[in-house]
Structures are given as structure tokens and as C-alpha cells.
Scaffold this motif. Sequence first.
Motif, PDB file in Angstrom:
ATOM      1  N   MET A 115      21.636 -45.755  35.100  1.00  0.00           N
ATOM      2  CA  MET A 115      20.515 -46.208  34.294  1.00  0.00           C
ATOM      3  C   MET A 115      19.224 -45.902  35.035  1.00  0.00           C
ATOM      4  O   MET A 115      19.118 -46.109  36.234  1.00  0.00           O
ATOM      5  N   LYS A 116      18.261 -45.409  34.337  1.00  0.00           N
ATOM      6  CA  LYS A 116      16.961 -45.081  34.930  1.00  0.00           C
ATOM      7  C   LYS A 116      16.011 -46.268  34.787  1.00  0.00           C
ATOM      8  O   LYS A 116      15.887 -46.857  33.724  1.00  0.00           O
ATOM      9  N   PHE A 117      15.383 -46.594  35.861  1.00  0.00           N
ATOM     10  CA  PHE A 117      14.384 -47.658  35.883  1.00  0.00           C
ATOM     11  C   PHE A 117      13.028 -47.040  36.181  1.00  0.00           C
ATOM     12  O   PHE A 117      12.945 -45.987  36.808  1.00  0.00           O
ATOM     13  N   SER A 118      11.972 -47.699  35.738  1.00  0.00           N
ATOM     14  CA  SER A 118      10.635 -47.219  36.054  1.00  0.00           C
ATOM     15  C   SER A 118       9.762 -48.403  36.473  1.00  0.00           C
ATOM     16  O   SER A 118      10.037 -49.557  36.121  1.00  0.00           O
ATOM     17  N   ILE A 119       8.721 -48.091  37.207  1.00  0.00           N
ATOM     18  CA  ILE A 119       7.805 -49.125  37.693  1.00  0.00           C
ATOM     19  C   ILE A 119       7.151 -49.819  36.504  1.00  0.00           C
ATOM     20  O   ILE A 119       6.754 -49.190  35.537  1.00  0.00           O
ATOM     21  N   GLY A 120       7.084 -51.137  36.579  1.00  0.00           N
ATOM     22  CA  GLY A 120       6.480 -51.935  35.525  1.00  0.00           C
ATOM     23  C   GLY A 120       7.480 -52.512  34.536  1.00  0.00           C
ATOM     24  O   GLY A 120       7.125 -53.385  33.750  1.00  0.00           O
ATOM     25  N   GLU A 121       8.735 -52.058  34.581  1.00  0.00           N
ATOM     26  CA  GLU A 121       9.742 -52.590  33.664  1.00  0.00           C
ATOM     27  C   GLU A 121      10.141 -54.004  34.068  1.00  0.00           C
ATOM     28  O   GLU A 121      10.173 -54.340  35.246  1.00  0.00           O
ATOM     29  N   LYS A 122      10.462 -54.808  33.063  1.00  0.00           N
ATOM     30  CA  LYS A 122      10.935 -56.169  33.304  1.00  0.00           C
ATOM     31  C   LYS A 122      12.448 -56.143  33.420  1.00  0.00           C
ATOM     32  O   LYS A 122      13.126 -55.524  32.602  1.00  0.00           O
ATOM     33  N   VAL A 123      12.956 -56.820  34.445  1.00  0.00           N
ATOM     34  CA  VAL A 123      14.390 -56.831  34.718  1.00  0.00           C
ATOM     35  C   VAL A 123      14.841 -58.241  35.099  1.00  0.00           C
ATOM     36  O   VAL A 123      14.021 -59.106  35.410  1.00  0.00           O
ATOM     37  N   SER A 124      16.149 -58.445  35.068  1.00  0.00           N
ATOM     38  CA  SER A 124      16.742 -59.676  35.586  1.00  0.00           C
ATOM     39  C   SER A 124      18.056 -59.319  36.261  1.00  0.00           C
ATOM     40  O   SER A 124      18.598 -58.232  36.060  1.00  0.00           O
ATOM     41  N   LEU A 125      18.562 -60.244  37.050  1.00  0.00           N
ATOM     42  CA  LEU A 125      19.829 -60.020  37.743  1.00  0.00           C
ATOM     43  C   LEU A 125      20.988 -60.089  36.762  1.00  0.00           C
ATOM     44  O   LEU A 125      21.023 -60.958  35.894  1.00  0.00           O
ATOM     45  N   GLN A 126      21.951 -59.181  36.907  1.00  0.00           N
ATOM     46  CA  GLN A 126      23.177 -59.221  36.105  1.00  0.00           C
ATOM     47  C   GLN A 126      24.201 -60.145  36.743  1.00  0.00           C
ATOM     48  O   GLN A 126      24.944 -60.825  36.044  1.00  0.00           O
ATOM     49  N   VAL A 127      24.278 -60.111  38.070  1.00  0.00           N
ATOM     50  CA  VAL A 127      25.252 -60.895  38.827  1.00  0.00           C
ATOM     51  C   VAL A 127      24.536 -61.550  40.010  1.00  0.00           C
ATOM     52  O   VAL A 127      23.522 -61.041  40.492  1.00  0.00           O
ATOM     53  N   PRO A 128      25.049 -62.668  40.479  1.00  0.00           N
ATOM     54  CA  PRO A 128      24.409 -63.325  41.630  1.00  0.00           C
ATOM     55  C   PRO A 128      24.471 -62.442  42.877  1.00  0.00           C
ATOM     56  O   PRO A 128      25.389 -61.649  43.053  1.00  0.00           O
ATOM     57  N   MET A 129      23.482 -62.591  43.724  1.00  0.00           N
ATOM     58  CA  MET A 129      23.424 -61.862  44.994  1.00  0.00           C
ATOM     59  C   MET A 129      23.971 -62.779  46.099  1.00  0.00           C
ATOM     60  O   MET A 129      23.831 -63.996  46.018  1.00  0.00           O
ATOM     61  N   GLN A 130      24.548 -62.179  47.147  1.00  0.00           N
ATOM     62  CA  GLN A 130      24.988 -62.965  48.302  1.00  0.00           C
ATOM     63  C   GLN A 130      23.793 -63.397  49.136  1.00  0.00           C
ATOM     64  O   GLN A 130      23.806 -64.449  49.765  1.00  0.00           O
ATOM     65  N   TYR A 131      22.772 -62.548  49.156  1.00  0.00           N
ATOM     66  CA  TYR A 131      21.530 -62.837  49.858  1.00  0.00           C
ATOM     67  C   TYR A 131      20.456 -61.949  49.247  1.00  0.00           C
ATOM     68  O   TYR A 131      20.745 -61.008  48.538  1.00  0.00           O
ATOM     69  N   LEU A 132      19.204 -62.256  49.519  1.00  0.00           N
ATOM     70  CA  LEU A 132      18.082 -61.448  49.058  1.00  0.00           C
ATOM     71  C   LEU A 132      17.385 -60.872  50.281  1.00  0.00           C
ATOM     72  O   LEU A 132      17.213 -61.558  51.287  1.00  0.00           O
ATOM     73  N   LYS A 133      16.975 -59.611  50.201  1.00  0.00           N
ATOM     74  CA  LYS A 133      16.290 -58.941  51.300  1.00  0.00           C
ATOM     75  C   LYS A 133      14.840 -58.704  50.893  1.00  0.00           C
ATOM     76  O   LYS A 133      14.577 -58.113  49.847  1.00  0.00           O
ATOM     77  N   THR A 134      13.908 -59.173  51.702  1.00  0.00           N
ATOM     78  CA  THR A 134      12.489 -59.012  51.377  1.00  0.00           C
ATOM     79  C   THR A 134      12.076 -57.552  51.534  1.00  0.00           C
ATOM     80  O   THR A 134      12.739 -56.777  52.215  1.00  0.00           O
ATOM     81  N   ILE A 135      10.954 -57.182  50.921  1.00  0.00           N
ATOM     82  CA  ILE A 135      10.474 -55.796  51.006  1.00  0.00           C
ATOM     83  C   ILE A 135       9.442 -55.615  52.121  1.00  0.00           C
ATOM     84  O   ILE A 135       8.839 -54.570  52.240  1.00  0.00           O
ATOM     85  N   ASP A 136       9.273 -56.631  52.953  1.00  0.00           N
ATOM     86  CA  ASP A 136       8.326 -56.549  54.062  1.00  0.00           C
ATOM     87  C   ASP A 136       8.698 -55.421  55.013  1.00  0.00           C
ATOM     88  O   ASP A 136       9.839 -54.961  55.031  1.00  0.00           O
ATOM     89  N   SER A 137       7.733 -54.980  55.835  1.00  0.00           N
ATOM     90  CA  SER A 137       8.015 -53.915  56.794  1.00  0.00           C
ATOM     91  C   SER A 137       9.115 -54.332  57.769  1.00  0.00           C
ATOM     92  O   SER A 137       9.921 -53.525  58.210  1.00  0.00           O
TER      93      SER A 137
END
Length: 73
Positions: free
Chosen positions: A1-23
Motif C-alpha cells: 500500500m502506498k502512503f503519502s505525507i499528510g494522509e490520516k492513518v490509524s494502527l491496525q494492530v497493537p504495537m509492542q513498543y513505540l519508537k520516537t522519531i527524535d535524532s
Amino acid sequence: MKFSIGEKVSLQVPMQYLKTIDSISMLRPPDLVSLDEVGIIIGIRPNDLLEVKFRRGDFLIPAERLKIIEKDN
């Protein structure tokens, strides 16, 4: 599936953990984002990783874990 910037999304399945986008990424508990919460794609990285802005933070989420929220017409 192709995604693009600005699209609204939600999680399909729970995550074990979340990783931040920080440097210097941090692992965060999965309960910061619920399955019904809507986020916005703010960046696309290699290997099908998406930067998604949710209410409680910006996280790296694998594309296969996300679904596009249908646009209301």
C-alpha cells in the motif's frame, strides 16, 4: 500500500513498543497510542517506515501496521 505525507492513518494492530522519531530515538510504552486514534503521516523513511504524528508524540511505525482512514465525502 502506498502512503503519502499528510494522509490520516490509524494502527491496525497493537504495537509492542513505540519508537520516537527524535535524532536519538527512545522506546516508549505502547499505550500512548490507541487503535482508534487518528494520526497524520509527516515523513516517509526507507524500509517502509513512516513518521506519524499522534496526539501524544511523533513515532516511527512500520507501514504494514497502519491503515488509511477513509476520507469523508
